[in-house]
Design a protein around this motif. Structure first.
Motif, PDB file in Angstrom:
ATOM      1  N   HIS A 182       0.877  -1.043   0.224  1.00 49.86           N
ATOM      2  CA  HIS A 182       0.092   0.062   0.031  1.00 49.86           C
ATOM      3  C   HIS A 182       0.860   1.136   0.189  1.00 49.86           C
ATOM      4  O   HIS A 182       0.473   2.362  -0.788  1.00 49.86           O
ATOM      5  CB  HIS A 182      -1.125   0.124   0.997  1.00 49.86           C
TER       6      HIS A 182
ATOM      7  N   GLU B  24       1.442  -3.897  -8.528  1.00 48.51           N
ATOM      8  CA  GLU B  24       1.612  -4.939  -7.653  1.00 48.51           C
ATOM      9  C   GLU B  24       2.517  -5.967  -8.254  1.00 48.51           C
ATOM     10  O   GLU B  24       3.396  -6.422  -7.556  1.00 48.51           O
ATOM     11  CB  GLU B  24       0.134  -5.812  -7.597  1.00 48.51           C
TER      12      GLU B  24
ATOM     13  N   SER C 140      -2.953  -0.677 -11.205  1.00 46.05           N
ATOM     14  CA  SER C 140      -2.929  -1.217  -9.703  1.00 46.05           C
ATOM     15  C   SER C 140      -2.350  -2.694  -9.965  1.00 46.05           C
ATOM     16  O   SER C 140      -1.383  -2.934  -9.114  1.00 46.05           O
ATOM     17  CB  SER C 140      -4.238  -1.271  -9.124  1.00 46.05           C
TER      18      SER C 140
ATOM     19  N   LYS D  82       2.277   1.696  -3.575  1.00 52.67           N
ATOM     20  CA  LYS D  82       1.389   2.350  -4.480  1.00 52.67           C
ATOM     21  C   LYS D  82       1.255   3.543  -4.086  1.00 52.67           C
ATOM     22  O   LYS D  82       0.979   4.575  -5.193  1.00 52.67           O
ATOM     23  CB  LYS D  82      -0.101   1.516  -4.458  1.00 52.67           C
ATOM     24  N   ARG D  83       1.213   4.117  -3.172  1.00 52.35           N
ATOM     25  CA  ARG D  83       1.027   5.518  -2.435  1.00 52.35           C
ATOM     26  C   ARG D  83       2.072   6.151  -3.184  1.00 52.35           C
ATOM     27  O   ARG D  83       1.773   7.472  -3.757  1.00 52.35           O
ATOM     28  CB  ARG D  83       0.683   5.637  -1.054  1.00 52.35           C
TER      29      ARG D  83
ATOM     30  N   ASN E  75      -4.286   4.954  -6.544  1.00 53.67           N
ATOM     31  CA  ASN E  75      -4.970   5.196  -5.338  1.00 53.67           C
ATOM     32  C   ASN E  75      -6.631   4.648  -6.113  1.00 53.67           C
ATOM     33  O   ASN E  75      -6.328   3.825  -6.989  1.00 53.67           O
ATOM     34  CB  ASN E  75      -5.253   6.591  -5.139  1.00 53.67           C
TER      35      ASN E  75
END
Length: 124
Positions: free
Chosen positions: A36, A57, A53, A39-40, A45
């Motif tokens: 998380h 990953e 996304s 990703k930020r 988001n």
């Protein structure tokens, strides 16, 4: 065709490592970078697409070499080194691992379609 690399022969100094550690510690006070947070950092988001996304990953998993679900400082240093100073062949091998979503050593039609879809979306 050659590849231009930024100072490939330049040695990594203690000062370089200390600076990397300061940056890592400020972003990851727990000592580990979790998905998380990753990703930020890259701006993924709730408004991001499913493809974006999924790509992040896969990217995260490629840097998580011990597959424990987090990136520690050594994995971080290895990732930064690969991206900034790695040889072309090593970067190509890493890119392949990112796109080989199921890890079977082959890119199937769906994985190639995913690469094209994500690339198109990122560049449009």
């Amino acid at each position: 065709m050659g590849q231009v690399q930024g100072a490939p022969d330049k040695q990594v100094t203690l000062k370089n490592i200390q600076e990397l550690y300061r940056k890592f510690a400020s972003e990851c006070p727990s000592g580990n970078l979790h998905l998380h947070e990753f990703k930020r950092i890259f701006g993924i988001n709730s408004n991001s697409t499913e493809e974006e996304s999924a790509y992040m990953e896969n990217l995260f998993r490629s840097f998580d070499t011990n597959k424990d679900g987090k990136i520690d400082f050594m994995e971080y240093v290895a990732a930064v080194h690969l991206v900034l100073r790695g040889k072309l062949e090593d970067k190509l091998k890493w890119s392949f691992k990112v796109y080989d979503r199921d890890g079977n050593g082959c890119l199937d039609r769906q994985e190639v379609r995913h690469i094209v879809k994500v690339s198109f979306h990122i560049h449009s």
